[in-house]
Design an enzyme around this catalytic site. Structure first.
Site, PDB file in Angstrom:
ATOM      1  N   GLY A  73       0.811  -1.221   0.000  1.00  0.00           N
ATOM      2  CA  GLY A  73       0.000   0.000   0.000  1.00  0.00           C
ATOM      3  C   GLY A  73       0.841   1.265   0.000  1.00  0.00           C
ATOM      4  O   GLY A  73       0.536   2.230  -0.721  1.00  0.00           O
ATOM      5  N   SER A  74       1.899   1.271   0.773  1.00  0.00           N
ATOM      6  CA  SER A  74       2.728   2.487   0.858  1.00  0.00           C
ATOM      7  C   SER A  74       3.377   2.796  -0.483  1.00  0.00           C
ATOM      8  O   SER A  74       3.414   3.954  -0.919  1.00  0.00           O
ATOM      9  CB  SER A  74       3.812   2.316   1.923  1.00  0.00           C
ATOM     10  OG  SER A  74       3.215   2.118   3.194  1.00  0.00           O
ATOM     11  N   GLN A 181      -7.943   0.077   3.087  1.00  0.00           N
ATOM     12  CA  GLN A 181      -8.877  -0.447   4.098  1.00  0.00           C
ATOM     13  C   GLN A 181     -10.213  -0.864   3.493  1.00  0.00           C
ATOM     14  O   GLN A 181     -11.001  -1.542   4.134  1.00  0.00           O
ATOM     15  CB  GLN A 181      -9.138   0.610   5.179  1.00  0.00           C
ATOM     16  CG  GLN A 181      -7.953   0.887   6.083  1.00  0.00           C
ATOM     17  CD  GLN A 181      -7.651  -0.245   7.041  1.00  0.00           C
ATOM     18  OE1 GLN A 181      -8.540  -1.003   7.436  1.00  0.00           O
ATOM     19  NE2 GLN A 181      -6.394  -0.374   7.426  1.00  0.00           N
ATOM     20  N   HIS A 203      -2.142  -7.570   2.536  1.00  0.00           N
ATOM     21  CA  HIS A 203      -2.149  -8.039   3.935  1.00  0.00           C
ATOM     22  C   HIS A 203      -3.295  -7.472   4.762  1.00  0.00           C
ATOM     23  O   HIS A 203      -3.503  -7.880   5.905  1.00  0.00           O
ATOM     24  CB  HIS A 203      -0.794  -7.801   4.612  1.00  0.00           C
ATOM     25  CG  HIS A 203      -0.510  -6.390   5.033  1.00  0.00           C
ATOM     26  ND1 HIS A 203      -0.644  -5.974   6.328  1.00  0.00           N
ATOM     27  CD2 HIS A 203      -0.089  -5.311   4.345  1.00  0.00           C
ATOM     28  CE1 HIS A 203      -0.304  -4.693   6.420  1.00  0.00           C
ATOM     29  NE2 HIS A 203       0.037  -4.272   5.216  1.00  0.00           N
ATOM     30  N   CYS A 327       1.047   3.161  13.412  1.00  0.00           N
ATOM     31  CA  CYS A 327       2.181   4.066  13.211  1.00  0.00           C
ATOM     32  C   CYS A 327       2.360   4.993  14.394  1.00  0.00           C
ATOM     33  O   CYS A 327       3.437   5.509  14.627  1.00  0.00           O
ATOM     34  CB  CYS A 327       1.972   4.889  11.957  1.00  0.00           C
ATOM     35  SG  CYS A 327       1.384   3.915  10.599  1.00  0.00           S
TER      36      CYS A 327
END
Ligand SMILES: *Cc1c(COP(=O)(O)O)cnc(C)c1O
Length: 390
Positions: A73-74, A181, A203, A327
């Site tokens: 995702g990042s 999400q 994931h 985070c």
């Protein structure tokens, strides 16, 4: 793993499902060719790659040629944002986003600000919603990209992306959405929702870590982040991570089939969890909306208590939760999302996120509330803040 442990941190990551794992296994043994090779070993791998790409495309209403595999995702967020910023700098250097995005989006935008781009961070209302009218008003002649998440990872708010996408399409501005999400938790159709780019990550829906995809609508101008070989239609170099990509394909197929049943099941569990918490534990409040909320997301403020203390106490009893976003644990800064919906620092610190998956059961929910209730009583009895207030 002990039987009694209860995992309620599915927004941080999920367990790889047995079905996904068995789909991956052959790619660690007999299917080991390089998909770029012309021989039979390569062709076998290429076929697996194509099937996975098709599954991802089908899940979001895209074409196969519009799906690009990434390292998660990042990476997808960074690519969408920096890639369009670089490729469209000639048109302008202005980007619009929201105050409650994931750090992968916020920090990518901040990195661009250092390069001379300007970024508008739109506020959200008390439930975390972006107002599409605010997007419309923020668009300037030099705006090249709007990036607003499909659903928030901390408070579960489902943003009005279809309306935002329509505004962007009419203004001729690219629209990217972080749907990390959202996948598997709501219906997604990139065409109907007017989406130009969409990030997803395996994931978060029972697939492996370190693999994701970026949907790039055909025709979108975007620069590469990773140059090299001709993989991924020459847009993202590097020998493909075949086992993980195959896992992603299987995971998205499973996550989107019978989705309505799953949404109904998780929403019912979540509503039971939230109702019991606010009814049985005094001075608690729900963060985020009651409607247009991710089915598995529960987030509550527990007054007079430190979220971190609460987490430790739950953990000692085998219950995994989060105090906001993964985070922010380890830092003392309260969550930027909770601050953006108007919570003060103290209240934000006392918040707890419980995120469900379809693997959770009603018994687990009941046990969690019982443990939470006792833990809150205990922590409050030791809290000078609480005793002073009483
Ligand atoms: C988890 C998450 C990401 C980051 O995805 P990774 O695959 O962990 O890099 C980005 N955005 C949102 C909304 C997330 O929940």
């Amino acid at each position: 793993m002990s039987e009694e442990r209860i995992y309620l941190d599915n927004a941080a990551t999920t367990q790889v499902s047995p079905e996904v794992l068995s789909a991956m296994v052959p790619c660690f043994s007999n299917i080991y060719g390089n998909p770029s090779s012309v021989h039979g070993f390569g062709r076998d791998a290429k076929m697996m790659l194509d099937i996975a790409r098709e599954k991802v495309a089908n899940a979001i209403g895209a074409k196969k040629t519009e799906i690009y595999f990434t390292g998660g995702g990042s990476e997808s967020d960074n690519w969408a944002i920096k890639g369009t910023a670089i490729a469209n700098a000639g048109k302008g250097r202005h980007i619009i986003t929201s105050a409650i995005e994931h750090h992968a989006v916020l920090h990518a935008c901040a990195a661009l600000e250092k390069q001379g781009y300007s970024v508008t961070y739109l506020p959200v209302d008390k439930e975390g919603f972006v107002d599409p009218e605010d997007v419309k008003k923020a668009i300037r002649p030099d705006t090249i990209l709007v990036t607003i998440m499909m659903a928030n990872n901390e408070i579960g708010t489902i943003e009005p992306v279809e309306e935002i996408g329509k505004i962007c399409r009419e203004a001729g501005v690219y629209f990217h959405t972080d749907a990390v999400q959202a996948v598997g938790n709501m219906h997604i159709d990139v065409a109907k929702m007017n989406i130009d780019m969409l990030s997803l990550s395996a994931h978060k829906f029972h697939g492996p870590k370190g693999v994701g995809a970026l949907y790039i609508r055909n025709g979108v101008k975007i620069a590469n982040l990773i140059d090299g070989g001709a993989q991924e239609r020459s847009k993202r170099a590097g020998t493909e991570n075949l086992p993980s990509i195959v896992g992603l394909g299987k995971a998205i197929e499973v996550a989107t089939r019978d989705i309505d049943t799953k949404i109904a099941y998780e929403s019912a569990l979540r509503d039971k969890l939230l109702t019991r918490i606010v009814n049985e534990i005094p001075e608690t409040r729900i963060n985020g909306p009651l409607k247009n909320r991710l089915p598995g997301n529960a987030n509550v403020c527990i007054k007079y208590i430190e979220g971190e203390g609460m987490l430790l106490m739950l953990d000692m009893q085998g219950i995994a939760a989060s105090s906001g976003s993964a985070c922010t644990s380890g830092s003392l800064d309260p969550s930027h999302v909770l601050l953006a919906i108007g919570l003060d620092h103290e209240t934000a610190h006392g918040s707890l996120r419980l995120s469900l998956s379809s693997l959770n059961t009603e018994e687990e929910i009941d046990k969690t509330v019982d443990v939470l209730k006792a833990s809150v009583e205990r922590l409050r009895s030791m809290s000078p803040l609480y005793n002073k207030a009483k």
